[in-house]
Write a protein that holds these residues in place. Structure first.
Motif, PDB file in Angstrom:
ATOM      1  N   GLU A 191      69.857  17.001   5.724  1.00 58.41           N
ATOM      2  CA  GLU A 191      69.558  18.257   6.399  1.00 58.41           C
ATOM      3  C   GLU A 191      69.148  18.013   7.838  1.00 58.41           C
ATOM      4  OE1 GLU A 191      67.616  21.459   3.661  1.00 58.41           O
ATOM      5  OE2 GLU A 191      66.913  19.514   2.928  1.00 58.41           O
ATOM      6  N   THR A 192      69.530  18.934   8.685  1.00 59.29           N
ATOM      7  CA  THR A 192      69.079  18.972  10.066  1.00 59.29           C
ATOM      8  C   THR A 192      68.598  20.382  10.364  1.00 59.29           C
ATOM      9  OG1 THR A 192      71.317  19.499  10.844  1.00 59.29           O
ATOM     10  CG2 THR A 192      70.683  17.166  10.808  1.00 59.29           C
ATOM     11  N   VAL A 193      67.914  20.546  11.477  1.00 61.89           N
ATOM     12  CA  VAL A 193      67.475  21.881  11.896  1.00 61.89           C
ATOM     13  C   VAL A 193      68.692  22.777  12.078  1.00 61.89           C
ATOM     14  CG1 VAL A 193      66.416  23.185  13.789  1.00 61.89           C
ATOM     15  CG2 VAL A 193      65.393  21.036  13.012  1.00 61.89           C
ATOM     16  N   TRP A 194      68.601  24.013  11.590  1.00 61.94           N
ATOM     17  CA  TRP A 194      69.630  24.999  11.923  1.00 61.94           C
ATOM     18  C   TRP A 194      69.347  25.509  13.334  1.00 61.94           C
ATOM     19  CZ3 TRP A 194      69.245  30.828  10.907  1.00 61.94           C
ATOM     20  CH2 TRP A 194      70.374  31.472  11.439  1.00 61.94           C
ATOM     21  N   GLY A 195      70.278  25.220  14.244  1.00 61.18           N
ATOM     22  CA  GLY A 195      70.128  25.650  15.624  1.00 61.18           C
ATOM     23  C   GLY A 195      70.617  24.567  16.560  1.00 61.18           C
ATOM     24  N   SER A 196      70.338  24.739  17.840  1.00 61.76           N
ATOM     25  CA  SER A 196      70.697  23.743  18.840  1.00 61.76           C
ATOM     26  C   SER A 196      69.673  23.785  19.958  1.00 61.76           C
ATOM     27  CB  SER A 196      72.095  24.008  19.406  1.00 61.76           C
ATOM     28  OG  SER A 196      72.082  25.135  20.263  1.00 61.76           O
ATOM     29  N   SER A 197      69.671  22.748  20.779  1.00 61.29           N
ATOM     30  CA  SER A 197      68.713  22.698  21.884  1.00 61.29           C
ATOM     31  C   SER A 197      68.964  23.797  22.905  1.00 61.29           C
ATOM     32  CB  SER A 197      68.772  21.328  22.564  1.00 61.29           C
ATOM     33  OG  SER A 197      70.085  21.064  23.044  1.00 61.29           O
ATOM     34  N   ALA A 198      70.161  24.407  22.865  1.00 64.77           N
ATOM     35  CA  ALA A 198      70.454  25.516  23.776  1.00 64.77           C
ATOM     36  C   ALA A 198      69.744  26.794  23.362  1.00 64.77           C
ATOM     37  CB  ALA A 198      71.961  25.757  23.831  1.00 64.77           C
ATOM     38  N   GLY A 199      69.312  26.882  22.101  1.00 60.46           N
ATOM     39  CA  GLY A 199      68.619  28.065  21.611  1.00 60.46           C
ATOM     40  C   GLY A 199      69.557  29.238  21.416  1.00 60.46           C
ATOM     41  N   GLY A 200      68.981  30.403  21.123  1.00 61.92           N
ATOM     42  CA  GLY A 200      69.761  31.626  20.957  1.00 61.92           C
ATOM     43  C   GLY A 200      70.203  31.907  19.547  1.00 61.92           C
ATOM     44  N   GLU A 201      70.319  30.876  18.718  1.00 60.07           N
ATOM     45  CA  GLU A 201      70.678  31.044  17.316  1.00 60.07           C
ATOM     46  C   GLU A 201      70.025  29.922  16.534  1.00 60.07           C
ATOM     47  OE1 GLU A 201      74.761  32.056  15.151  1.00 60.07           O
ATOM     48  OE2 GLU A 201      74.634  29.927  15.643  1.00 60.07           O
ATOM     49  N   GLY A 202      69.600  30.232  15.330  1.00 56.27           N
ATOM     50  CA  GLY A 202      68.974  29.235  14.486  1.00 56.27           C
ATOM     51  C   GLY A 202      67.638  29.721  13.976  1.00 56.27           C
ATOM     52  N   ALA A 203      66.983  28.865  13.196  1.00 55.44           N
ATOM     53  CA  ALA A 203      65.689  29.225  12.617  1.00 55.44           C
ATOM     54  C   ALA A 203      64.660  29.481  13.709  1.00 55.44           C
ATOM     55  CB  ALA A 203      65.214  28.100  11.704  1.00 55.44           C
ATOM     56  N   GLY A 204      63.784  30.456  13.475  1.00 54.26           N
ATOM     57  CA  GLY A 204      62.714  30.735  14.419  1.00 54.26           C
ATOM     58  C   GLY A 204      61.568  29.754  14.273  1.00 54.26           C
ATOM     59  N   SER A 205      60.806  29.578  15.343  1.00 55.40           N
ATOM     60  CA  SER A 205      59.624  28.709  15.302  1.00 55.40           C
ATOM     61  C   SER A 205      58.808  28.929  16.563  1.00 55.40           C
ATOM     62  CB  SER A 205      60.022  27.229  15.197  1.00 55.40           C
ATOM     63  OG  SER A 205      60.609  26.774  16.410  1.00 55.40           O
ATOM     64  N   GLY A 206      57.596  28.369  16.564  1.00 57.77           N
ATOM     65  CA  GLY A 206      56.785  28.432  17.769  1.00 57.77           C
ATOM     66  C   GLY A 206      55.328  28.710  17.484  1.00 57.77           C
ATOM     67  N   CYS A 207      54.608  29.081  18.532  1.00 59.06           N
ATOM     68  CA  CYS A 207      53.163  29.311  18.493  1.00 59.06           C
ATOM     69  C   CYS A 207      52.889  30.800  18.654  1.00 59.06           C
ATOM     70  CB  CYS A 207      52.499  28.522  19.620  1.00 59.06           C
ATOM     71  SG  CYS A 207      50.696  28.614  19.648  1.00 59.06           S
ATOM     72  N   SER A 208      52.205  31.391  17.683  1.00 53.94           N
ATOM     73  CA  SER A 208      51.933  32.826  17.710  1.00 53.94           C
ATOM     74  C   SER A 208      51.039  33.204  18.887  1.00 53.94           C
ATOM     75  CB  SER A 208      51.270  33.251  16.401  1.00 53.94           C
ATOM     76  OG  SER A 208      50.857  34.601  16.464  1.00 53.94           O
ATOM     77  N   GLN A 209      51.282  34.386  19.430  1.00 52.67           N
ATOM     78  CA  GLN A 209      50.434  34.903  20.501  1.00 52.67           C
ATOM     79  C   GLN A 209      49.145  35.516  19.972  1.00 52.67           C
ATOM     80  OE1 GLN A 209      52.436  37.201  23.723  1.00 52.67           O
ATOM     81  NE2 GLN A 209      54.275  36.989  22.450  1.00 52.67           N
ATOM     82  N   TYR A 210      49.177  36.043  18.734  1.00 47.03           N
ATOM     83  CA  TYR A 210      48.078  36.890  18.279  1.00 47.03           C
ATOM     84  C   TYR A 210      47.409  36.432  16.988  1.00 47.03           C
ATOM     85  CZ  TYR A 210      50.404  40.014  21.589  1.00 47.03           C
ATOM     86  OH  TYR A 210      50.982  40.542  22.711  1.00 47.03           O
ATOM     87  N   ASP A 211      48.123  35.728  16.129  1.00 50.17           N
ATOM     88  CA  ASP A 211      47.571  35.408  14.812  1.00 50.17           C
ATOM     89  C   ASP A 211      46.791  34.104  14.822  1.00 50.17           C
ATOM     90  OD1 ASP A 211      48.472  37.074  12.207  1.00 50.17           O
ATOM     91  OD2 ASP A 211      49.885  37.380  13.849  1.00 50.17           O
ATOM     92  N   ASN A 212      45.655  34.117  14.153  1.00 52.04           N
ATOM     93  CA  ASN A 212      44.801  32.937  14.090  1.00 52.04           C
ATOM     94  C   ASN A 212      45.452  31.825  13.277  1.00 52.04           C
ATOM     95  OD1 ASN A 212      42.729  34.149  15.569  1.00 52.04           O
ATOM     96  ND2 ASN A 212      41.805  35.031  13.723  1.00 52.04           N
ATOM     97  N   LYS A 213      45.054  30.610  13.592  1.00 51.46           N
ATOM     98  CA  LYS A 213      45.566  29.444  12.876  1.00 51.46           C
ATOM     99  C   LYS A 213      44.853  29.322  11.535  1.00 51.46           C
ATOM    100  CE  LYS A 213      47.081  24.847  14.189  1.00 51.46           C
ATOM    101  NZ  LYS A 213      48.352  25.410  14.682  1.00 51.46           N
ATOM    102  N   PRO A 214      45.592  29.205  10.432  1.00 54.08           N
ATOM    103  CA  PRO A 214      44.927  28.997   9.142  1.00 54.08           C
ATOM    104  C   PRO A 214      44.306  27.608   9.083  1.00 54.08           C
ATOM    105  CG  PRO A 214      47.308  28.870   8.897  1.00 54.08           C
ATOM    106  CD  PRO A 214      47.058  29.297  10.304  1.00 54.08           C
ATOM    107  N   ALA A 215      43.292  27.462   8.260  1.00 52.41           N
ATOM    108  CA  ALA A 215      42.520  26.218   8.218  1.00 52.41           C
ATOM    109  C   ALA A 215      43.372  25.021   7.835  1.00 52.41           C
ATOM    110  CB  ALA A 215      41.361  26.371   7.232  1.00 52.41           C
ATOM    111  N   TRP A 216      44.432  25.228   7.056  1.00 56.49           N
ATOM    112  CA  TRP A 216      45.227  24.099   6.564  1.00 56.49           C
ATOM    113  C   TRP A 216      46.231  23.582   7.586  1.00 56.49           C
ATOM    114  CZ3 TRP A 216      44.759  28.817   4.117  1.00 56.49           C
ATOM    115  CH2 TRP A 216      45.779  29.753   4.354  1.00 56.49           C
ATOM    116  N   GLN A 217      46.453  24.291   8.675  1.00 58.69           N
ATOM    117  CA  GLN A 217      47.354  23.788   9.713  1.00 58.69           C
ATOM    118  C   GLN A 217      46.573  22.907  10.684  1.00 58.69           C
ATOM    119  OE1 GLN A 217      49.595  27.019  11.634  1.00 58.69           O
ATOM    120  NE2 GLN A 217      51.393  26.279  10.543  1.00 58.69           N
ATOM    121  N   GLN A 218      47.054  21.695  10.910  1.00 59.28           N
ATOM    122  CA  GLN A 218      46.319  20.730  11.725  1.00 59.28           C
ATOM    123  C   GLN A 218      47.071  20.290  12.978  1.00 59.28           C
ATOM    124  OE1 GLN A 218      43.125  19.842  10.897  1.00 59.28           O
ATOM    125  NE2 GLN A 218      43.327  21.319   9.222  1.00 59.28           N
TER     126      GLN A 218
END
Length: 447
Positions: free
Chosen positions: A307-334
């Motif tokens: 398996e590889t990531v669905w998407g490409s370094s060019a972006g625009g299509e593929g799985a979403g990801s990133g850092c939320s603007q508004y939601d707090n980090k749950p305790a289990w994420q390090q």
């Protein structure tokens, strides 16, 4: 309500299906019949209906992996044509389904005897993710979608019959469809969301063939209506709830978290999005398992798949990801590169180039190949159900973080360009597009 895209017409009969034109293997269903010998084949031959082989699902033997994998991998190396089933949201507070259809694969209402649908089937996914062919009995997975699919139950029956899965009907108590208030006043049909519903119920079936399915149809694609449907599913006893939709983040998301997604003891999965690097809600909720996506191919490794990531370094299509603007980090994420909630947590196949066989007839023409993280969210909900009911006070989104070694770490690919790079680029350990990895059995999805 924002406008919704209508599904494009089925390709003409002269179009060539790049997966089917190479296919030499038999379907999961046919392989199951072959194991039972000539008498079973003769019996099945009497049940040819509309060009498809049907047999009693209750007597079907477990199916062996088909040749879908290598064929789909061949198609993945070439350019494929796709179409989103739902338009991007056009106003705040509304969501879009995260399903993507292949438009270069000919849709077929029925199949010739011994033919297999294009795309991965249940035994392919069970092989790729080391899942049992039984389990989940007595568990209910809820599917949350907007609008109505009038053909949901009959299309599900065709899918399950094709692959030799047990019947799942209203009559036998396995399938139930309700509106967001728990009744039968269903919302207006919509072809895009109907395709999403078909994908969802088929992926739950592939992951957990013995699970019951509760389809809750929201009145509209607003977050309030979809959230009301989530609450309805939980009130009706579902311990596993799949959400294959998303929209832009906004400052009201933490309020929606508490209203709709804070359900201890319930595993809630949400698709991470299909537009590459960037965060959608409700995948950003701290209470859910955000599910990213991969490209899945058969290979000669000990696992038999890569398996590889669905998407490409060019972006625009593929799985979403990133850092939320508004939601707090749950305790289990390090992870250290995002002070808030990081998306995603886990992943499974979502690339339409290595897509899934789905059966949908509402303003569609039967067998299709679909992808998108709308495929991975219900699939992971089914894996949670295989692992068993969560403890009453737990947030099951935390489970994979205590069992990361029980996942397949995805270390190659990207869905865009970003800093820090792990938010959009795979590597050893946690990354944004695939989280901690993909299922290797069910151990990562229980306490």
């Amino acid at each position: 309500m924002p406008p919704r895209e209508r599904r494009p017409p089925a390709p003409s009969p002269t179009e060539v299906d790049p997966l089917r034109s190479l296919r030499k293997g038999r379907s999961d269903r046919t392989r199951g019949l072959a194991r039972r010998g000539v008498p079973a084949l003769l019996s099945a031959a009497t049940l040819v209906i509309g060009g498809m082989i049907a047999a009693s699902p209750s007597s079907a033997a477990p199916a062996a992996p088909t040749t879908h994998a290598s064929l789909t991998a061949s198609a993945a190396r070439a350019h494929v044509h796709t179409h989103r089933l739902c338009a991007h949201p056009s106003e705040p507070g509304y969501m879009a389904c995260n399903a993507v259809a292949r438009t270069d694969v000919k849709q077929q209402l029925s199949l010739r005897p011994h033919a297999a649908p294009s795309g991965y089937g249940p035994s392919d996914l069970q092989s790729a993710y080391n899942l049992p062919q039984s389990g989940g009995s007595g568990q209910t997975v809820a599917i949350i979608d907007a609008n109505d699919d009038p053909n949901a139950e009959q299309d599900l029956a065709t899918y399950r019959s094709q692959y030799g899965l047990p019947e799942c009907t209203t009559a036998n108590g396995c399938f139930q469809k309700v509106d967001q208030n728990g009744g039968s006043n269903y919302p207006a049909p919509d072809s895009g969301w109907a395709g999403e519903i078909s994908l969802d119920v088929d992926m739950v079936s592939a992951a957990c063939p013995q699970c019951h399915i509760l389809l809750v149809e929201a009145n509209s694609a607003s977050m309030d209506d979809l959230g009301t449907a989530v609450n309805r599913a939980v009130a009706m006893g579902a311990k596993f709830v799949s959400n294959s939709y998303g929209g832009p983040e906004d400052s009201t998301d933490p309020t929606s978290d508490e209203q709709y997604f804070n359900h201890p003891g319930v595993a809630i999965t949400v698709s991470s999005g299909d537009s590459g690097y960037g965060v959608e809600y409700p995948a950003a909720s701290q209470y859910v398992t955000a599910v990213g996506g991969t490209s899945l191919r058969q290979d000669s490794s000990a696992r038999g798949w890569s398996e590889t990531v669905w998407g490409s370094s060019a972006g625009g299509e593929g799985a979403g990801s990133g850092c939320s603007q508004y939601d707090n980090k749950p305790a289990w994420q390090q992870d250290s590169g995002c002070a808030n909630r990081t998306v995603a947590d886990v992943a499974s196949v979502a690339d339409p180039a290595t897509g899934l066989a789905v059966y949908d007839t509402y303003q569609a023409s039967g067998w299709n190949v679909y992808g998108g993280t709308s495929a991975s969210a219900p699939f992971i909900a089914g894996v949670y159900a295989l692992a068993g009911a969560p403890a009453a006070s737990d947030t099951p989104a935390s489970y994979p973080y205590t069992h990361a070694s029980a996942l397949n770490d995805v270390t190659n690919g990207a869905n865009g360009s970003c800093s820090p790079s792990y938010l959009c680029t795979a590597g050893d350990g946690y990354d944004g597009p695939t989280g901690l990895g993909t299922p290797n059995g069910t151990a990562a999805f229980t306490k």
